[in-house]
Design a protein around this motif. Structure first.
Motif, PDB file in Angstrom:
ATOM      1  N   ASN A 145      48.675  57.779  49.487  1.00  0.00           N
ATOM      2  CA  ASN A 145      47.902  56.687  48.930  1.00  0.00           C
ATOM      3  C   ASN A 145      48.761  55.635  48.243  1.00  0.00           C
ATOM      4  O   ASN A 145      48.299  54.574  47.883  1.00  0.00           O
ATOM      5  CB  ASN A 145      46.871  57.239  47.938  1.00  0.00           C
ATOM      6  N   GLY A 146      49.992  55.942  48.030  1.00  0.00           N
ATOM      7  CA  GLY A 146      50.910  54.957  47.484  1.00  0.00           C
ATOM      8  C   GLY A 146      51.018  55.056  45.972  1.00  0.00           C
ATOM      9  O   GLY A 146      50.512  55.988  45.371  1.00  0.00           O
ATOM     10  N   PRO A 147      51.644  54.072  45.367  1.00  0.00           N
ATOM     11  CA  PRO A 147      52.296  52.955  46.043  1.00  0.00           C
ATOM     12  C   PRO A 147      53.657  53.334  46.624  1.00  0.00           C
ATOM     13  O   PRO A 147      54.369  54.132  46.037  1.00  0.00           O
ATOM     14  CB  PRO A 147      52.470  51.924  44.913  1.00  0.00           C
ATOM     15  N   TRP A 148      53.980  52.722  47.749  1.00  0.00           N
ATOM     16  CA  TRP A 148      55.252  53.004  48.412  1.00  0.00           C
ATOM     17  C   TRP A 148      56.337  52.019  47.997  1.00  0.00           C
ATOM     18  O   TRP A 148      57.427  52.409  47.617  1.00  0.00           O
ATOM     19  CB  TRP A 148      55.070  52.915  49.930  1.00  0.00           C
ATOM     20  N   THR A 149      56.014  50.732  48.128  1.00  0.00           N
ATOM     21  CA  THR A 149      57.036  49.707  47.938  1.00  0.00           C
ATOM     22  C   THR A 149      57.249  49.381  46.463  1.00  0.00           C
ATOM     23  O   THR A 149      56.396  49.673  45.609  1.00  0.00           O
ATOM     24  CB  THR A 149      56.636  48.421  48.665  1.00  0.00           C
ATOM     25  N   ARG A 150      58.367  48.744  46.205  1.00  0.00           N
ATOM     26  CA  ARG A 150      58.657  48.299  44.844  1.00  0.00           C
ATOM     27  C   ARG A 150      57.582  47.317  44.373  1.00  0.00           C
ATOM     28  O   ARG A 150      57.108  47.387  43.230  1.00  0.00           O
ATOM     29  CB  ARG A 150      60.031  47.631  44.805  1.00  0.00           C
ATOM     30  N   GLU A 151      57.192  46.421  45.243  1.00  0.00           N
ATOM     31  CA  GLU A 151      56.186  45.426  44.891  1.00  0.00           C
ATOM     32  C   GLU A 151      54.855  46.085  44.545  1.00  0.00           C
ATOM     33  O   GLU A 151      54.186  45.699  43.579  1.00  0.00           O
ATOM     34  CB  GLU A 151      55.999  44.423  46.035  1.00  0.00           C
ATOM     35  N   ALA A 152      54.473  47.087  45.327  1.00  0.00           N
ATOM     36  CA  ALA A 152      53.210  47.777  45.068  1.00  0.00           C
ATOM     37  C   ALA A 152      53.269  48.539  43.740  1.00  0.00           C
ATOM     38  O   ALA A 152      52.291  48.583  42.993  1.00  0.00           O
ATOM     39  CB  ALA A 152      52.888  48.733  46.210  1.00  0.00           C
ATOM     40  N   ARG A 153      54.415  49.132  43.452  1.00  0.00           N
ATOM     41  CA  ARG A 153      54.565  49.836  42.183  1.00  0.00           C
ATOM     42  C   ARG A 153      54.456  48.862  41.013  1.00  0.00           C
ATOM     43  O   ARG A 153      53.819  49.150  39.996  1.00  0.00           O
ATOM     44  CB  ARG A 153      55.906  50.573  42.139  1.00  0.00           C
ATOM     45  N   GLU A 154      55.094  47.714  41.131  1.00  0.00           N
ATOM     46  CA  GLU A 154      55.039  46.708  40.075  1.00  0.00           C
ATOM     47  C   GLU A 154      53.612  46.211  39.873  1.00  0.00           C
ATOM     48  O   GLU A 154      53.173  45.995  38.736  1.00  0.00           O
ATOM     49  CB  GLU A 154      55.959  45.525  40.423  1.00  0.00           C
ATOM     50  N   ARG A 155      52.856  46.052  40.963  1.00  0.00           N
ATOM     51  CA  ARG A 155      51.465  45.622  40.832  1.00  0.00           C
ATOM     52  C   ARG A 155      50.635  46.681  40.122  1.00  0.00           C
ATOM     53  O   ARG A 155      49.790  46.373  39.282  1.00  0.00           O
ATOM     54  CB  ARG A 155      50.862  45.324  42.211  1.00  0.00           C
ATOM     55  N   ALA A 156      50.878  47.941  40.462  1.00  0.00           N
ATOM     56  CA  ALA A 156      50.139  49.024  39.819  1.00  0.00           C
ATOM     57  C   ALA A 156      50.465  49.090  38.328  1.00  0.00           C
ATOM     58  O   ALA A 156      49.579  49.300  37.493  1.00  0.00           O
ATOM     59  CB  ALA A 156      50.466  50.351  40.503  1.00  0.00           C
ATOM     60  N   ILE A 157      51.739  48.916  37.989  1.00  0.00           N
ATOM     61  CA  ILE A 157      52.144  48.903  36.581  1.00  0.00           C
ATOM     62  C   ILE A 157      51.441  47.773  35.837  1.00  0.00           C
ATOM     63  O   ILE A 157      50.881  47.967  34.756  1.00  0.00           O
ATOM     64  CB  ILE A 157      53.675  48.757  36.465  1.00  0.00           C
ATOM     65  N   ALA A 158      51.445  46.582  36.441  1.00  0.00           N
ATOM     66  CA  ALA A 158      50.832  45.422  35.799  1.00  0.00           C
ATOM     67  C   ALA A 158      49.351  45.649  35.541  1.00  0.00           C
ATOM     68  O   ALA A 158      48.827  45.306  34.465  1.00  0.00           O
ATOM     69  CB  ALA A 158      51.040  44.177  36.666  1.00  0.00           C
ATOM     70  N   GLU A 159      48.660  46.228  36.498  1.00  0.00           N
ATOM     71  CA  GLU A 159      47.229  46.455  36.348  1.00  0.00           C
ATOM     72  C   GLU A 159      46.946  47.478  35.250  1.00  0.00           C
ATOM     73  O   GLU A 159      46.044  47.290  34.418  1.00  0.00           O
ATOM     74  CB  GLU A 159      46.626  46.930  37.667  1.00  0.00           C
ATOM     75  N   GLU A 160      47.718  48.549  35.204  1.00  0.00           N
ATOM     76  CA  GLU A 160      47.496  49.564  34.173  1.00  0.00           C
ATOM     77  C   GLU A 160      47.878  49.056  32.785  1.00  0.00           C
ATOM     78  O   GLU A 160      47.214  49.363  31.794  1.00  0.00           O
ATOM     79  CB  GLU A 160      48.261  50.834  34.514  1.00  0.00           C
ATOM     80  N   VAL A 161      48.948  48.269  32.706  1.00  0.00           N
ATOM     81  CA  VAL A 161      49.343  47.699  31.415  1.00  0.00           C
ATOM     82  C   VAL A 161      48.286  46.721  30.923  1.00  0.00           C
ATOM     83  O   VAL A 161      47.982  46.661  29.720  1.00  0.00           O
ATOM     84  CB  VAL A 161      50.723  47.013  31.515  1.00  0.00           C
ATOM     85  N   LYS A 162      47.705  45.972  31.827  1.00  0.00           N
ATOM     86  CA  LYS A 162      46.633  45.046  31.442  1.00  0.00           C
ATOM     87  C   LYS A 162      45.458  45.801  30.829  1.00  0.00           C
ATOM     88  O   LYS A 162      44.922  45.401  29.791  1.00  0.00           O
ATOM     89  CB  LYS A 162      46.161  44.253  32.661  1.00  0.00           C
ATOM     90  N   LEU A 163      45.049  46.889  31.453  1.00  0.00           N
ATOM     91  CA  LEU A 163      43.947  47.692  30.923  1.00  0.00           C
ATOM     92  C   LEU A 163      44.313  48.296  29.571  1.00  0.00           C
ATOM     93  O   LEU A 163      43.479  48.367  28.658  1.00  0.00           O
ATOM     94  CB  LEU A 163      43.574  48.791  31.920  1.00  0.00           C
ATOM     95  N   ALA A 164      45.559  48.737  29.441  1.00  0.00           N
ATOM     96  CA  ALA A 164      46.015  49.295  28.166  1.00  0.00           C
ATOM     97  C   ALA A 164      45.992  48.231  27.076  1.00  0.00           C
ATOM     98  O   ALA A 164      45.618  48.501  25.921  1.00  0.00           O
ATOM     99  CB  ALA A 164      47.418  49.869  28.319  1.00  0.00           C
ATOM    100  N   TYR A 165      46.397  47.012  27.420  1.00  0.00           N
ATOM    101  CA  TYR A 165      46.396  45.901  26.459  1.00  0.00           C
ATOM    102  C   TYR A 165      44.979  45.590  25.989  1.00  0.00           C
ATOM    103  O   TYR A 165      44.733  45.402  24.785  1.00  0.00           O
ATOM    104  CB  TYR A 165      47.020  44.660  27.080  1.00  0.00           C
ATOM    105  N   ILE A 166      44.031  45.549  26.917  1.00  0.00           N
ATOM    106  CA  ILE A 166      42.643  45.252  26.553  1.00  0.00           C
ATOM    107  C   ILE A 166      42.113  46.288  25.579  1.00  0.00           C
ATOM    108  O   ILE A 166      41.494  45.962  24.558  1.00  0.00           O
ATOM    109  CB  ILE A 166      41.761  45.190  27.815  1.00  0.00           C
TER     110      ILE A 166
END
Length: 339
Positions: free
Chosen positions: A15-36
């Motif tokens: 299910n991923g993420p595989w690529t560096r870009e996908a990992r960075e997107r996943a990090i950004a999304e989770e950090v955003k939720l943590a910030y909220i």
């Protein structure tokens, strides 16, 4: 001749993420939720004002009891907190383009800006520094510019500043708790709140200020700890290696560029407020425990083993045990449990 029909082999889909870009997107999304989540709680539960919510009259009443070393320590923490503007500006430049990280730094900076004001009020209302002395001291602090690159080389990356902040906020919380206890002792009070203080919901005088600010600091530690945990799941080797390097090379920010750096050094030596032994026991060890490691050796083992992880595995396939051993499952829908 009939051949036995064979079940076709299908590729394992991760299910991923595989690529560096996908990992960075996943990090950004989770950090955003943590910030909220963090922002909501901060506004609702820690929305205090230094000019309105501190017992200033009690500081006047008890201020003469504070020792010179305690006054030096408070003044020095005022100087350190006054570098918050430099820290926020520098970090926002470092995390450029990462909106979720920028927003964390902005909220963190707004909360931290109250701390310097609190320490000025403590010194002023305790009668230990005049308004003119405080303005002169803070002007001298402002003559020097603080940057992560100059003061903590190697940590000036988005990951590095989060790892450093995670440790630094824990260390600051410990220092403020120690100074709160010291102030209470000099006031002639027990270490913990009295029944009267518990009823009114606030400690006496300067101790109240350190208690309130300490709650901020441990909350900040928790925020950056969560950010590091998110990075750890998607970029395990980079994250664990950075945390290991921060713990090995950690020092508190700006102490050497303070106008009263020599006085601070002497006071720290006399009071033993913050020593290498205390740092290990009350800062580094709690950080390691919160990250899920038994000790620093376990973290070092995890760094080495993280290099060997198969590429392409997402966090649903990998878990880390408390001894630093990785547990891997190749089944995307299997539950991964740390040993």
């Amino acid at each position: 001749m009939l051949h036995e029909q064979q079940t076709p082999i299908t590729p394992l889909v991760i299910n991923g993420p595989w690529t560096r870009e996908a990992r960075e997107r996943a990090i950004a999304e989770e950090v955003k939720l943590a910030y909220i989540e963090y922002f909501r709680k901060a506004v609702k539960t820690r929305n205090w004002l230094p000019w309105d919510d501190l017992p200033l009259r009690e500081m006047e009443q008890y201020g003469h009891l504070l020792s010179e070393d305690t006054v030096t320590l408070v003044e020095s923490f005022l100087g350190v907190e006054d570098y918050v503007g430099d820290y926020v500006e520098d970090t926002i430049n470092i995390v450029h383009g990462k909106r979720e990280r920028r927003n964390i730094q902005l909220q963190w900076g707004a909360e931290e800006s109250k701390h310097a004001e609190a320490w000025e009020l403590v010194l002023l209302h305790s009668g230990r520094r005049t308004k003119e002395q405080l303005e002169s001291y803070r002007d001298q602090v402002a003559e020097h510019r603080w940057t992560m690159y100059e003061n903590h080389p190697g940590f000036d990356t988005p990951l590095g500043v989060a790892a450093y902040a995670m440790v630094q906020e824990r260390a600051t919380y410990f220092n403020y708790e120690e100074l709160r206890k010291r102030i209470r002792s000099e006031y002639g009070l027990p270490e913990h709140s009295t029944e009267e203080e518990r009823k009114r919901g606030k400690q006496i005088g300067a101790a109240a200020a350190f208690k309130i600010v300490g709650v901020d600091e441990i909350a900040h530690h928790g925020m950056f700890l969560r950010v590091i945990d998110i990075y750890k799941r998607y970029l395990p080797y980079e994250t664990l290696d950075m945390v290991f390097r921060v713990l090995n090379g950690f020092n508190m920010p700006a102490l050497h560029i303070l106008p009263n750096a020599e006085e601070l050094k002497a006071s720290l030596e006399r009071t033993k407020l913050y020593t290498p032994l205390k740092h290990g026991r009350f800062v580094a060890n709690p950080v390691l425990d919160a990250m899920g490691f038994n000790n620093k050796r376990a973290l070092e083992r995890a760094v080495q083993h993280a290099k060997l992880l198969p590429t392409g595995l997402g966090p649903e396939h990998v878990a880390i045990g408390r001894d630093g051993e990785f547990v891997i499952s190749m089944q995307p829908d299997a539950e991964v449990e740390a040993a």
